[in-house]
Scaffold this motif. Structure first.
Motif, PDB file in Angstrom:
ATOM      1  N   ASN A 138      76.796  59.385   2.557  1.00  8.77           N
ATOM      2  CA  ASN A 138      75.910  60.371   3.575  1.00  8.77           C
ATOM      3  C   ASN A 138      75.117  60.010   4.314  1.00  8.77           C
ATOM      4  O   ASN A 138      74.147  60.471   5.981  1.00  8.77           O
ATOM      5  CB  ASN A 138      75.364  61.583   2.930  1.00  8.77           C
ATOM      6  CG  ASN A 138      74.671  62.503   3.865  1.00  8.77           C
ATOM      7  OD1 ASN A 138      75.268  63.472   4.810  1.00  8.77           O
ATOM      8  ND2 ASN A 138      72.947  62.919   4.106  1.00  8.77           N
ATOM      9  N   ASP A 139      74.101  58.796   3.610  1.00 11.11           N
ATOM     10  CA  ASP A 139      73.443  58.402   4.561  1.00 11.11           C
ATOM     11  C   ASP A 139      74.078  57.468   5.165  1.00 11.11           C
ATOM     12  O   ASP A 139      73.342  56.912   6.814  1.00 11.11           O
ATOM     13  CB  ASP A 139      73.016  57.012   2.766  1.00 11.11           C
ATOM     14  CG  ASP A 139      71.438  57.251   2.300  1.00 11.11           C
ATOM     15  OD1 ASP A 139      71.264  59.256   2.540  1.00 11.11           O
ATOM     16  OD2 ASP A 139      71.816  57.286   1.055  1.00 11.11           O
ATOM     17  N   PHE A 140      75.256  56.789   5.435  1.00 14.73           N
ATOM     18  CA  PHE A 140      75.700  56.221   6.779  1.00 14.73           C
ATOM     19  C   PHE A 140      76.009  57.192   7.722  1.00 14.73           C
ATOM     20  O   PHE A 140      75.847  56.434   9.151  1.00 14.73           O
ATOM     21  CB  PHE A 140      76.508  55.427   5.756  1.00 14.73           C
ATOM     22  CG  PHE A 140      75.811  53.633   5.162  1.00 14.73           C
ATOM     23  CD1 PHE A 140      76.081  52.954   5.447  1.00 14.73           C
ATOM     24  CD2 PHE A 140      75.724  54.743   3.779  1.00 14.73           C
ATOM     25  CE1 PHE A 140      75.247  51.450   4.643  1.00 14.73           C
ATOM     26  CE2 PHE A 140      75.615  53.146   2.668  1.00 14.73           C
ATOM     27  CZ  PHE A 140      74.959  51.895   3.650  1.00 14.73           C
ATOM     28  N   GLU A 141      76.676  57.821   7.325  1.00 14.30           N
ATOM     29  CA  GLU A 141      77.535  58.924   8.265  1.00 14.30           C
ATOM     30  C   GLU A 141      76.443  59.343   8.628  1.00 14.30           C
ATOM     31  O   GLU A 141      76.598  59.526  10.175  1.00 14.30           O
ATOM     32  CB  GLU A 141      78.591  60.037   7.380  1.00 14.30           C
ATOM     33  CG  GLU A 141      79.596  59.462   6.814  1.00 14.30           C
ATOM     34  CD  GLU A 141      79.965  60.222   6.054  1.00 14.30           C
ATOM     35  OE1 GLU A 141      79.535  61.465   5.934  1.00 14.30           O
ATOM     36  OE2 GLU A 141      80.859  59.760   5.361  1.00 14.30           O
ATOM     37  N   THR A 142      75.045  59.790   8.258  1.00 14.95           N
ATOM     38  CA  THR A 142      74.026  60.648   9.284  1.00 14.95           C
ATOM     39  C   THR A 142      72.847  60.091   9.520  1.00 14.95           C
ATOM     40  O   THR A 142      72.082  60.241   9.925  1.00 14.95           O
ATOM     41  CB  THR A 142      73.464  61.482   8.305  1.00 14.95           C
ATOM     42  OG1 THR A 142      72.636  61.143   7.015  1.00 14.95           O
ATOM     43  CG2 THR A 142      74.556  63.208   8.009  1.00 14.95           C
ATOM     44  N   TYR A 143      72.950  58.281   9.678  1.00 11.03           N
ATOM     45  CA  TYR A 143      72.274  57.608  10.277  1.00 11.03           C
ATOM     46  C   TYR A 143      70.715  57.223   9.003  1.00 11.03           C
ATOM     47  O   TYR A 143      69.331  57.479   9.905  1.00 11.03           O
ATOM     48  CB  TYR A 143      71.603  57.208  11.167  1.00 11.03           C
ATOM     49  CG  TYR A 143      73.366  56.701  11.867  1.00 11.03           C
ATOM     50  CD1 TYR A 143      73.613  54.935  11.921  1.00 11.03           C
ATOM     51  CD2 TYR A 143      74.239  58.056  12.050  1.00 11.03           C
ATOM     52  CE1 TYR A 143      74.634  55.118  12.927  1.00 11.03           C
ATOM     53  CE2 TYR A 143      75.454  57.458  12.906  1.00 11.03           C
ATOM     54  CZ  TYR A 143      75.859  56.037  13.147  1.00 11.03           C
ATOM     55  OH  TYR A 143      77.033  55.585  13.671  1.00 11.03           O
ATOM     56  N   TYR A 160      62.123  41.878  -2.384  1.00 11.55           N
ATOM     57  CA  TYR A 160      63.229  42.490  -1.371  1.00 11.55           C
ATOM     58  C   TYR A 160      63.011  43.727  -1.015  1.00 11.55           C
ATOM     59  O   TYR A 160      62.812  44.968  -1.170  1.00 11.55           O
ATOM     60  CB  TYR A 160      64.372  42.240  -1.864  1.00 11.55           C
ATOM     61  CG  TYR A 160      64.829  40.803  -2.035  1.00 11.55           C
ATOM     62  CD1 TYR A 160      65.045  40.256  -0.855  1.00 11.55           C
ATOM     63  CD2 TYR A 160      64.534  40.273  -3.060  1.00 11.55           C
ATOM     64  CE1 TYR A 160      65.635  38.826  -1.231  1.00 11.55           C
ATOM     65  CE2 TYR A 160      64.652  38.693  -3.186  1.00 11.55           C
ATOM     66  CZ  TYR A 160      65.094  37.622  -2.237  1.00 11.55           C
ATOM     67  OH  TYR A 160      65.322  36.507  -1.998  1.00 11.55           O
ATOM     68  N   LEU A 161      63.421  44.497   0.360  1.00 15.63           N
ATOM     69  CA  LEU A 161      63.932  46.027   0.598  1.00 15.63           C
ATOM     70  C   LEU A 161      65.234  45.769   1.517  1.00 15.63           C
ATOM     71  O   LEU A 161      65.861  44.651   1.711  1.00 15.63           O
ATOM     72  CB  LEU A 161      63.085  46.406   1.605  1.00 15.63           C
ATOM     73  CG  LEU A 161      63.126  45.422   2.882  1.00 15.63           C
ATOM     74  CD1 LEU A 161      64.083  46.334   4.051  1.00 15.63           C
ATOM     75  CD2 LEU A 161      61.268  46.242   3.500  1.00 15.63           C
ATOM     76  N   TYR A 162      66.167  46.715   1.084  1.00 17.63           N
ATOM     77  CA  TYR A 162      67.435  47.011   1.592  1.00 17.63           C
ATOM     78  C   TYR A 162      67.861  48.107   1.946  1.00 17.63           C
ATOM     79  O   TYR A 162      67.140  49.398   1.778  1.00 17.63           O
ATOM     80  CB  TYR A 162      68.526  47.343   0.238  1.00 17.63           C
ATOM     81  CG  TYR A 162      68.332  45.784  -0.746  1.00 17.63           C
ATOM     82  CD1 TYR A 162      69.086  44.963  -0.213  1.00 17.63           C
ATOM     83  CD2 TYR A 162      66.941  45.992  -1.524  1.00 17.63           C
ATOM     84  CE1 TYR A 162      69.157  43.591  -1.441  1.00 17.63           C
ATOM     85  CE2 TYR A 162      67.352  44.659  -2.389  1.00 17.63           C
ATOM     86  CZ  TYR A 162      68.188  43.967  -2.518  1.00 17.63           C
ATOM     87  OH  TYR A 162      67.836  42.594  -3.052  1.00 17.63           O
ATOM     88  N   VAL A 163      68.215  47.884   3.963  1.00 19.08           N
ATOM     89  CA  VAL A 163      68.144  49.081   4.333  1.00 19.08           C
ATOM     90  C   VAL A 163      70.202  49.300   4.455  1.00 19.08           C
ATOM     91  O   VAL A 163      70.601  48.595   4.275  1.00 19.08           O
ATOM     92  CB  VAL A 163      68.079  48.705   6.089  1.00 19.08           C
ATOM     93  CG1 VAL A 163      65.934  48.670   5.156  1.00 19.08           C
ATOM     94  CG2 VAL A 163      68.285  47.403   6.320  1.00 19.08           C
ATOM     95  N   PRO A 164      69.924  50.758   4.846  1.00 13.06           N
ATOM     96  CA  PRO A 164      71.442  50.806   5.542  1.00 13.06           C
ATOM     97  C   PRO A 164      72.589  50.406   5.874  1.00 13.06           C
ATOM     98  O   PRO A 164      71.128  49.811   7.237  1.00 13.06           O
ATOM     99  CB  PRO A 164      71.347  51.987   5.258  1.00 13.06           C
ATOM    100  CG  PRO A 164      70.716  52.490   4.817  1.00 13.06           C
ATOM    101  CD  PRO A 164      69.479  51.925   5.042  1.00 13.06           C
ATOM    102  N   MET A 165      73.388  49.519   6.595  1.00 10.36           N
ATOM    103  CA  MET A 165      74.571  48.823   7.767  1.00 10.36           C
ATOM    104  C   MET A 165      74.067  49.554   8.397  1.00 10.36           C
ATOM    105  O   MET A 165      74.079  49.198   9.800  1.00 10.36           O
ATOM    106  CB  MET A 165      75.622  48.441   7.087  1.00 10.36           C
ATOM    107  CG  MET A 165      76.235  47.331   8.188  1.00 10.36           C
ATOM    108  SD  MET A 165      74.900  45.911   8.226  1.00 10.36           S
ATOM    109  CE  MET A 165      76.344  45.298   6.662  1.00 10.36           C
ATOM    110  N   ALA A 166      74.310  50.847   8.400  1.00  6.79           N
ATOM    111  CA  ALA A 166      73.894  52.403   9.338  1.00  6.79           C
ATOM    112  C   ALA A 166      72.987  51.582  10.528  1.00  6.79           C
ATOM    113  O   ALA A 166      73.260  51.426  11.601  1.00  6.79           O
ATOM    114  CB  ALA A 166      74.534  52.974   9.550  1.00  6.79           C
ATOM    115  N   ILE A 167      71.841  51.788   9.907  1.00  9.41           N
ATOM    116  CA  ILE A 167      70.606  51.966  10.540  1.00  9.41           C
ATOM    117  C   ILE A 167      70.667  50.224  11.184  1.00  9.41           C
ATOM    118  O   ILE A 167      69.447  50.257  12.442  1.00  9.41           O
ATOM    119  CB  ILE A 167      69.853  51.516   9.657  1.00  9.41           C
ATOM    120  CG1 ILE A 167      69.745  53.041   8.984  1.00  9.41           C
ATOM    121  CG2 ILE A 167      68.271  52.102  10.060  1.00  9.41           C
ATOM    122  CD1 ILE A 167      69.168  55.060  10.123  1.00  9.41           C
TER     123      ILE A 167
END
Length: 357
Positions: A143-148, A199-206
Motif C-alpha cells: 500500500n505504501d508503494f501503490e499510494t505513494y 541510514y534512511l530508506y524510502v519507497p522506490m515509488a516516492i
C-alpha cells in the motif's frame, strides 16, 4: 588365577611410579601430540567464531548487480521492476531480491536536531534481502508503494541522534526539505565509514515520483545458502546480459573479503591439523617404542610373575593399562593446558571463544 581389574590398575600404577623417567618421557610424547591436535582444533573453532561474528555485524550475504558503462552507446542498461520479477522467477537458489537506488547523503531535520545520513530508495523486500531486523515499527507494505505514501524507515543510529528520548515512530521529519513519517526502525550494521552517519530508506515509488526516474540502479540478491553466492551472481549476470544485448553487468559479492579470509583460515587450519596429526603419530610411536623397551627390560620381572601364577593375559593387560594411563594423564593435561592458553589469548586479543564440551 587371573588378577582382578583393580589389582591390575594398582599394579600398573605402581610400575609407572617405580619408573618415573620412562613414564615421564612417554607422557611427554602423548602431551605433545594431543596438545598439537587440540590447539589446531581451537584455532579452527576461533576462526569460525570470528567469521560468524563478522557476518552477524553486516547485512545478510548478498550479490549486488548493476549495469556497467557501455563505451559504444555511452549509457547503461536500464533495469526495471520487470527485471526483478524475471530473476526471481528463474533463479532457483534465490531467496529474496530487491532494487536499490542510492540517493547519497541527505540533510535531515527533526525540530532542532540535524543529521546527514545516507539515503536509499528501495523496493518492498529490502528488509528480507538485507537481513536487517526491525527494532520497532513496521516495514514497507504494498500500500505504501501503490499510494505513494511519504514514509521512511531509519536505522537505530539515526533514531538515537535525532530523537534522543522521543519515540520516533509516527514522527514527521524533513528529508531534503520534504516531510516524511517514520514508520520503522532497523538495527545498525557495521559500516566501512570511520564515523557512521546513519541510514534512511524510502519507497522506490516516492523516489521515482521525485526524480522522474523509473529505472533501478542496483539489484541485491540474497541466496538460500552462502555457498550459492558466486553461482547465483553468475546466473543472474548471464540472464541480464541476454535480456540487454550488448550491455555488461558488474557483479559484486558483499562479503568477498570475509570469504577470502575464511579460505585462508581453512587452509591454515588444515595445515596445522596435518602437523598436529604427525605430532600425535610421533607421540604414539614414542609410547610404542618405550613400551617395547620396557617389555625387554622387564623380562626377568615377567618371568617371575609367570612363575608365581600370572597369566599371559594379566601381563598383556598390565602393559595396555600402563599405556592407557599415560595417554589419559598426558592427554588430559594437554587439553587443560591448551584450553587455558586459548582463554588467555582470546581475552588478550578479544576473540570469541567457547570451550567445546
Amino acid at each position: 588365577m587371573s588378577l582382578s581389574i583393580l589389582s591390575l590398575i594398582r599394579l600398573s600404577c605402581s610400575s609407572l611410579y617405580g619408573n618415573p623417567l620412562r613414564s615421564f618421557l612417554s607422557g611427554i610424547g602423548v602431551f605433545m601430540g594431543v596438545a598439537a591436535v587440540n590447539a589446531t582444533l581451537q584455532v579452527g573453532n576461533i576462526s569460525r567464531a570470528v567469521i560468524e561474528q563478522q557476518l552477524a555485524e553486516r547485512d545478510a550475504p548478498q550479490i549486488r548487480i548493476f549495469p556497467d558503462w557501455n563505451p559504444i552507446t555511452k549509457d547503461r542498461a536500464q533495469l526495471t521492476l520487470e527485471d526483478l520479477k524475471i530473476l526471481k522467477k528463474q533463479l532457483k537458489s534465490l531467496q529474496f531480491i530487491s532494487g536499490i537506488n542510492w540517493m547519497g547523503d541527505q540533510p535531515v531535520i527533526f525540530q532542532n536536531q540535524q543529521a546527514n545520513p545516507s539515503a536509499i530508495a528501495t523496493t518492498i523486500d529490502f528488509l528480507n534481502t538485507s537481513g536487517r531486523k526491525l527494532v520497532a515499527g513496521r516495514g514497507f507494505t504494498s500500500n505504501d508503494f501503490e499510494t505513494y505514501q511519504p514514509v521512511i524507515i531509519i536505522d537505530q543510529f539515526l533514531a538515537d541522534k535525532l530523537f534522543k528520548k522521543i519515540n520516533p515512530l509516527g514522527q514527521s521529519i524533513y528529508v531534503n526539505f520534504r516531510p516524511y513519517t517514520v514508520i520503522g526502525i532497523v538495527d545498525t550494521k557495521q559500516s566501512q565509514e570511520e564515523e557512521p552517519t546513519g541510514y534512511l530508506y524510502v519507497p522506490m515509488a516516492i523516489y521515482s515520483t521525485m526524480t522522474g526516474r523509473k529505472n533501478i540502479r542496483t539489484m541485491s540478491l540474497r541466496p538460500y545458502n552462502i555457498e550459492d553466492l558466486e553461482p547465483l551472481g553468475e546466473q543472474a549476470r548471464k540472464i541480464l546480459e541476454q535480456r540487454f544485448t550488448g550491455y555488461k553487468f558488474y557483479v559484486r559479492n558483499t562479503i568477498q573479503d570475509i570469504l577470502e579470509q575464511q579460505k585462508t583460515l581453512d587452509s591454515v587450519s588444515k595445515a596445522l591439523l596435518v602437523v598436529g596429526a604427525i605430532a600425535l603419530i610421533v607421540g604414539g610411536v614414542g609410547i610404542a617404542n618405550i613400551t617395547i623397551a620396557s617389555v625387554i627390560e622387564r623380562t626377568p620381572e615377567i618371568g617371575l610373575r609367570r612363575a608365581v601364577g600370572a597369566t599371559q593375559l594379566d601381563i598383556l593387560l598390565q602393559f595396555i593399562l600402563e599405556a592407557a594411563i599415560l595417554s589419559l594423564i598426558g592427554g588430559t593435561i594437554a587439553i587443560i593446558t591448551v584450553h587455558g592458553a586459548t582463554v588467555v589469548v582470546a581475552e588478550q586479543f578479544k576473540l570469541p571463544y567457547q570451550f567445546d564440551r
